[in-house]
Design a protein around this motif. Structure first.
Motif, short mmCIF file in Angstrom:
data_model
loop_
_atom_site.label_atom_id
_atom_site.label_comp_id
_atom_site.label_asym_id
_atom_site.label_seq_id
_atom_site.Cartn_x
_atom_site.Cartn_y
_atom_site.Cartn_z
N ALA A 49 -2.69 3.58 -6.18
CA ALA A 49 -3.04 4.82 -5.48
C ALA A 49 -3.23 5.98 -6.37
N SER A 61 -8.44 14.46 -2.74
CA SER A 61 -8.79 13.07 -2.46
C SER A 61 -8.08 11.82 -2.76
N VAL A 63 -7.34 7.66 -3.06
CA VAL A 63 -7.81 6.34 -3.01
C VAL A 63 -6.85 5.61 -2.90
N TYR A 64 -7.08 4.21 -2.45
CA TYR A 64 -5.83 3.35 -2.48
C TYR A 64 -6.51 1.95 -2.56
N ALA A 65 -5.87 0.89 -3.24
CA ALA A 65 -6.03 -0.26 -3.40
C ALA A 65 -6.05 -0.98 -2.21
N GLY A 66 -6.72 -2.13 -2.21
CA GLY A 66 -6.77 -2.66 -0.67
C GLY A 66 -5.52 -2.81 0.04
N ALA A 68 -2.93 -1.61 -0.57
CA ALA A 68 -1.86 -0.58 -0.18
C ALA A 68 -2.40 0.24 0.84
N GLU A 69 -3.88 0.22 1.33
CA GLU A 69 -4.40 0.97 2.34
C GLU A 69 -3.84 0.74 3.82
N GLY A 70 -3.58 1.85 4.42
CA GLY A 70 -2.59 1.67 5.75
C GLY A 70 -1.11 1.53 5.70
N ARG A 71 -0.66 1.35 4.37
CA ARG A 71 0.94 0.98 4.43
C ARG A 71 1.43 2.17 3.28
N THR A 73 1.32 5.67 1.32
CA THR A 73 0.52 7.29 1.20
C THR A 73 1.00 7.81 -0.25
N ASP A 94 5.09 -7.05 -2.78
CA ASP A 94 5.15 -5.94 -3.39
C ASP A 94 6.21 -5.62 -4.32
#
Length: 130
Positions: A49, A61, A63-66, A68-71, A73, A94
């Motif tokens: 991220a 702004s 940005v996240y790796a796929g 990491a998205e949603g899990r 922050t 992980d």
């Protein structure tokens, strides 16, 4: 002396949470692009991220790796000169050493590439296992 010092890693069960911290010394973190990468044994360093620098934290702004998205922050606290990575719903995949990083470039950088960053922490181990 410019330094990034991580903390907060450890052993957690699948589905658990951890919050990693990274204290910056010797420079003002709000004026830097910041990021988290991870590296598992035998694998290349992997983007997790990042936050692109902005003139004020309200315009940050992320940005996240796929994966990491949603899990995960990413966040920073300007008053504490510290960045964080909140990780929820952790999975055994992980498991890795997590490293924080910062870069002083004004303008566009490829935040997804480890080569874009100036400064690195020493890393903190995160192990997800039952």
């Amino acid at each position: 002396q410019v330094q990034l010092v991580e903390s907060g890693g450890g052993l957690v069960e699948p589905g658990g949470s951890l919050r990693l911290s990274c204290l910056a010394a010797g420079f003002n973190l709000p004026f830097y692009n910041i990021g988290w990468f991870r590296q598992a044994p035998g694998k290349e360093r992997e983007f997790v991220a990042a936050i692109r620098r902005s003139s004020d934290s309200a315009s940050d702004s992320a940005v996240y790796a796929g994966f990491a998205e949603g899990r995960f922050t990413i966040a920073r606290d300007s008053a504490k000169n510290t960045m964080y990575l909140q990780m929820n719903n952790l999975e055994p995949e992980d498991t890795a050493v997590y490293l924080c990083t910062a870069d002083s470039t004004v303008g566009f950088i490829n935040v997804f590439s480890s080569r874009a960053y100036d400064y690195w922490g020493q890393g903190t181990q995160v192990t997800v296992s039952s």
